[in-house]
Design a protein around this motif. Structure first.
Motif, mmCIF file in Angstrom:
data_model
loop_
_atom_site.group_PDB
_atom_site.id
_atom_site.type_symbol
_atom_site.label_atom_id
_atom_site.label_comp_id
_atom_site.label_asym_id
_atom_site.label_seq_id
_atom_site.Cartn_x
_atom_site.Cartn_y
_atom_site.Cartn_z
ATOM 1 N N ARG A 97 71.814 40.579 38.664
ATOM 2 C CA ARG A 97 70.460 40.970 39.050
ATOM 3 C C ARG A 97 69.502 39.790 38.936
ATOM 4 O O ARG A 97 68.601 39.632 39.779
ATOM 5 C CB ARG A 97 69.994 42.119 38.158
ATOM 6 C CG ARG A 97 68.603 42.671 38.448
ATOM 7 C CD ARG A 97 68.534 43.352 39.792
ATOM 8 N NE ARG A 97 67.791 42.561 40.768
ATOM 9 C CZ ARG A 97 67.528 42.973 42.002
ATOM 10 N NH1 ARG A 97 67.955 44.158 42.419
ATOM 11 N NH2 ARG A 97 66.855 42.198 42.834
ATOM 12 N N ALA A 98 69.674 38.954 37.922
ATOM 13 C CA ALA A 98 68.813 37.785 37.766
ATOM 14 C C ALA A 98 68.954 36.855 38.966
ATOM 15 O O ALA A 98 67.960 36.331 39.491
ATOM 16 C CB ALA A 98 69.149 37.046 36.470
ATOM 17 N N VAL A 99 70.190 36.640 39.423
ATOM 18 C CA VAL A 99 70.423 35.805 40.600
ATOM 19 C C VAL A 99 69.842 36.471 41.843
ATOM 20 O O VAL A 99 69.220 35.809 42.691
ATOM 21 C CB VAL A 99 71.928 35.525 40.770
ATOM 22 C CG1 VAL A 99 72.219 34.914 42.134
ATOM 23 C CG2 VAL A 99 72.423 34.601 39.665
ATOM 24 N N ALA A 100 70.021 37.783 41.956
ATOM 25 C CA ALA A 100 69.466 38.507 43.098
ATOM 26 C C ALA A 100 67.945 38.392 43.132
ATOM 27 O O ALA A 100 67.348 38.303 44.216
ATOM 28 C CB ALA A 100 69.885 39.978 43.040
ATOM 29 N N GLY A 102 61.878 47.179 44.356
ATOM 30 C CA GLY A 102 60.529 47.628 44.061
ATOM 31 C C GLY A 102 59.911 47.048 42.804
ATOM 32 O O GLY A 102 58.801 47.432 42.427
ATOM 33 N N THR A 103 60.590 46.102 42.168
ATOM 34 C CA THR A 103 60.078 45.500 40.930
ATOM 35 C C THR A 103 59.160 44.329 41.235
ATOM 36 O O THR A 103 59.536 43.428 41.985
ATOM 37 C CB THR A 103 61.244 45.016 40.046
ATOM 38 O OG1 THR A 103 62.085 46.123 39.724
ATOM 39 C CG2 THR A 103 60.726 44.376 38.760
ATOM 40 N N PRO A 104 57.958 44.299 40.658
ATOM 41 C CA PRO A 104 57.066 43.149 40.854
ATOM 42 C C PRO A 104 57.451 41.998 39.929
ATOM 43 O O PRO A 104 57.650 42.192 38.728
ATOM 44 C CB PRO A 104 55.688 43.715 40.487
ATOM 45 C CG PRO A 104 55.989 44.808 39.499
ATOM 46 C CD PRO A 104 57.314 45.382 39.879
ATOM 47 N N LEU A 105 57.591 40.814 40.503
ATOM 48 C CA LEU A 105 57.906 39.619 39.737
ATOM 49 C C LEU A 105 56.758 38.629 39.827
ATOM 50 O O LEU A 105 56.259 38.344 40.912
ATOM 51 C CB LEU A 105 59.196 38.969 40.240
ATOM 52 C CG LEU A 105 60.471 39.811 40.125
ATOM 53 C CD1 LEU A 105 61.668 39.022 40.646
ATOM 54 C CD2 LEU A 105 60.707 40.262 38.689
ATOM 55 N N HIS A 106 56.341 38.129 38.678
ATOM 56 C CA HIS A 106 55.221 37.191 38.583
ATOM 57 C C HIS A 106 55.742 35.767 38.682
ATOM 58 O O HIS A 106 56.790 35.429 38.128
ATOM 59 C CB HIS A 106 54.504 37.396 37.240
ATOM 60 C CG HIS A 106 53.412 36.416 36.987
ATOM 61 N ND1 HIS A 106 52.162 36.521 37.548
ATOM 62 C CD2 HIS A 106 53.380 35.297 36.207
ATOM 63 C CE1 HIS A 106 51.403 35.525 37.141
ATOM 64 N NE2 HIS A 106 52.119 34.765 36.330
ATOM 65 N N LEU A 107 55.016 34.917 39.383
ATOM 66 C CA LEU A 107 55.370 33.505 39.416
ATOM 67 C C LEU A 107 54.114 32.660 39.611
ATOM 68 O O LEU A 107 53.084 33.162 40.066
ATOM 69 C CB LEU A 107 56.395 33.201 40.491
ATOM 70 C CG LEU A 107 56.047 33.301 41.975
ATOM 71 C CD1 LEU A 107 57.094 32.551 42.790
ATOM 72 C CD2 LEU A 107 56.009 34.750 42.436
ATOM 73 N N LEU A 134 63.143 36.239 45.735
ATOM 74 C CA LEU A 134 61.923 35.439 45.724
ATOM 75 C C LEU A 134 61.959 34.393 46.837
ATOM 76 O O LEU A 134 60.969 34.199 47.552
ATOM 77 C CB LEU A 134 61.747 34.762 44.368
ATOM 78 C CG LEU A 134 61.353 35.664 43.200
ATOM 79 C CD1 LEU A 134 61.363 34.869 41.897
ATOM 80 C CD2 LEU A 134 59.988 36.290 43.420
ATOM 81 N N ARG A 135 63.085 33.708 46.986
ATOM 82 C CA ARG A 135 63.189 32.691 48.039
ATOM 83 C C ARG A 135 62.926 33.302 49.411
ATOM 84 O O ARG A 135 62.142 32.760 50.203
ATOM 85 C CB ARG A 135 64.578 32.048 48.013
ATOM 86 C CG ARG A 135 64.751 30.949 49.060
ATOM 87 C CD ARG A 135 66.200 30.480 49.158
ATOM 88 N NE ARG A 135 67.083 31.518 49.677
ATOM 89 C CZ ARG A 135 67.242 31.798 50.963
ATOM 90 N NH1 ARG A 135 66.563 31.130 51.891
ATOM 91 N NH2 ARG A 135 68.081 32.747 51.347
ATOM 92 N N ILE A 136 63.564 34.423 49.665
ATOM 93 C CA ILE A 136 63.400 35.076 50.963
ATOM 94 C C ILE A 136 61.968 35.580 51.129
ATOM 95 O O ILE A 136 61.345 35.417 52.184
ATOM 96 C CB ILE A 136 64.414 36.221 51.104
ATOM 97 C CG1 ILE A 136 65.842 35.653 51.142
ATOM 98 C CG2 ILE A 136 64.127 37.054 52.349
ATOM 99 C CD1 ILE A 136 66.927 36.695 51.039
ATOM 100 N N GLY A 137 61.432 36.189 50.077
ATOM 101 C CA GLY A 137 60.071 36.704 50.147
ATOM 102 C C GLY A 137 59.023 35.631 50.351
ATOM 103 O O GLY A 137 57.977 35.877 50.971
ATOM 104 N N LEU A 138 59.296 34.430 49.845
ATOM 105 C CA LEU A 138 58.379 33.307 50.025
ATOM 106 C C LEU A 138 58.572 32.613 51.364
ATOM 107 O O LEU A 138 57.806 31.718 51.716
ATOM 108 C CB LEU A 138 58.572 32.295 48.886
ATOM 109 C CG LEU A 138 58.161 32.774 47.496
ATOM 110 C CD1 LEU A 138 58.677 31.813 46.426
ATOM 111 C CD2 LEU A 138 56.652 32.936 47.385
ATOM 112 N N ARG A 142 51.057 34.318 41.700
ATOM 113 C CA ARG A 142 51.435 35.269 42.728
ATOM 114 C C ARG A 142 52.300 36.371 42.110
ATOM 115 O O ARG A 142 52.917 36.182 41.063
ATOM 116 C CB ARG A 142 52.220 34.597 43.856
ATOM 117 C CG ARG A 142 51.485 33.443 44.532
ATOM 118 C CD ARG A 142 52.207 33.004 45.780
ATOM 119 N NE ARG A 142 51.629 31.778 46.326
ATOM 120 C CZ ARG A 142 52.020 31.217 47.458
ATOM 121 N NH1 ARG A 142 52.999 31.780 48.171
ATOM 122 N NH2 ARG A 142 51.449 30.101 47.904
ATOM 123 N N THR A 143 52.365 37.488 42.801
ATOM 124 C CA THR A 143 53.279 38.564 42.455
ATOM 125 C C THR A 143 54.011 38.989 43.715
ATOM 126 O O THR A 143 53.379 39.285 44.736
ATOM 127 C CB THR A 143 52.535 39.774 41.850
ATOM 128 O OG1 THR A 143 51.873 39.362 40.643
ATOM 129 C CG2 THR A 143 53.511 40.898 41.531
#
Length: 234
Positions: A70-73, A11-16, A78-82, A4-5
């Motif tokens: 920023r890493a923690v944010a 606005g940064t896309p994060l891959h997981l 991600l948690r909220i977005g999921l 997923r992205t």
């Protein structure tokens, strides 16, 4: 594994990647700035839905060098977005230190932390000397990483260790923390012993006869160790 992205708040896309079913577990690899070397089916504890995010700045995630805040944010975004209420957090090496910082900053989001072979929030000279002396005898694992992300997070980690409220925030952290030391790690484990005493809901265990990267050398013991630690809480 499904891929997923998610696009986070800036606005940064994060891959997981994600695998399994059951209580949600966030899995963080070491580094900092490494590709996610734990993101394989064989290393995912069974009976859990495991999420493996690639750090900001490490492809295929977007972004670049950043600090621990920023890493923690990103983890919280991600948690909220999921759409997850909370999750357990497992981290190896640097990932264990980041997991602890996440729990301190967002205790409502973290059900428990399992920190395997973490450094602990310190820049002690004698610790570093012992690590440097033993490093030549340690069999390394070739893992790709982004040097600029590594440098930025390493500097930010040092800043965190010097924060005047660091020890108070740890002593007041309500999240259960399972600290796991690797018995043959060249990195001294005494900082983990200090954390186990300081954190109000912490336990320290040692896995004998395994090196720092026992996810690679002894994957079955790694998975069993993580599963047992998680089982005490989720």
């Amino acid at each position: 594994m499904d891929q997923r992205t998610l696009v986070v708040d800036d606005g940064t896309p994060l891959h997981l990647r994600v695998t399994g079913a059951g209580p949600d577990v966030l899995v963080l690899s070491g580094g900092p700035g490494c590709e996610h070397y734990l993101a394989t089916e064989s290393l995912a504890p069974t009976g859990r839905r495991c999420w493996f995010p690639w750090p900001r700045g490490v492809r295929p995630s977007g972004g670049g060098p950043h600090d621990m805040e920023r890493a923690v944010a990103d983890l919280e975004a991600l948690r909220i977005g999921l759409g997850l209420g909370s999750w357990a957090v497992v981290g190896h090496s640097w990932g264990g230190d980041l997991a602890l910082r996440y729990a301190v900053d967002h205790p409502e989001a973290v059900t428990c932390v399992v920190a395997v072979a973490a450094r602990g929030p310190q820049r002690d000279r004698t610790w570093s000397e012992a690590y440097e002396a033993g490093k030549a005898f340690e069999k390394g694992v070739d893992v790709a990483f982004d040097a600029e992300v590594w440098a930025a997070l390493r500097a930010s980690f040092t800043t965190w260790t010097q924060h005047p409220l660091l020890w108070r925030s740890l002593a007041e952290c309500p999240v259960p923390v399972e600290l796991v030391a690797a018995g043959d790690d060249v990195r001294p484990a005494w900082p983990l012993g200090q954390l186990a005493t300081l954190l109000p809901h912490a336990r320290l265990t040692t896995v004998p006869d395994v090196p720092h990267d026992f996810w690679h050398t002894d994957p079955d013991r790694f998975v069993a160790t993580v599963r047992q630690a998680l089982g005490r809480h989720v």
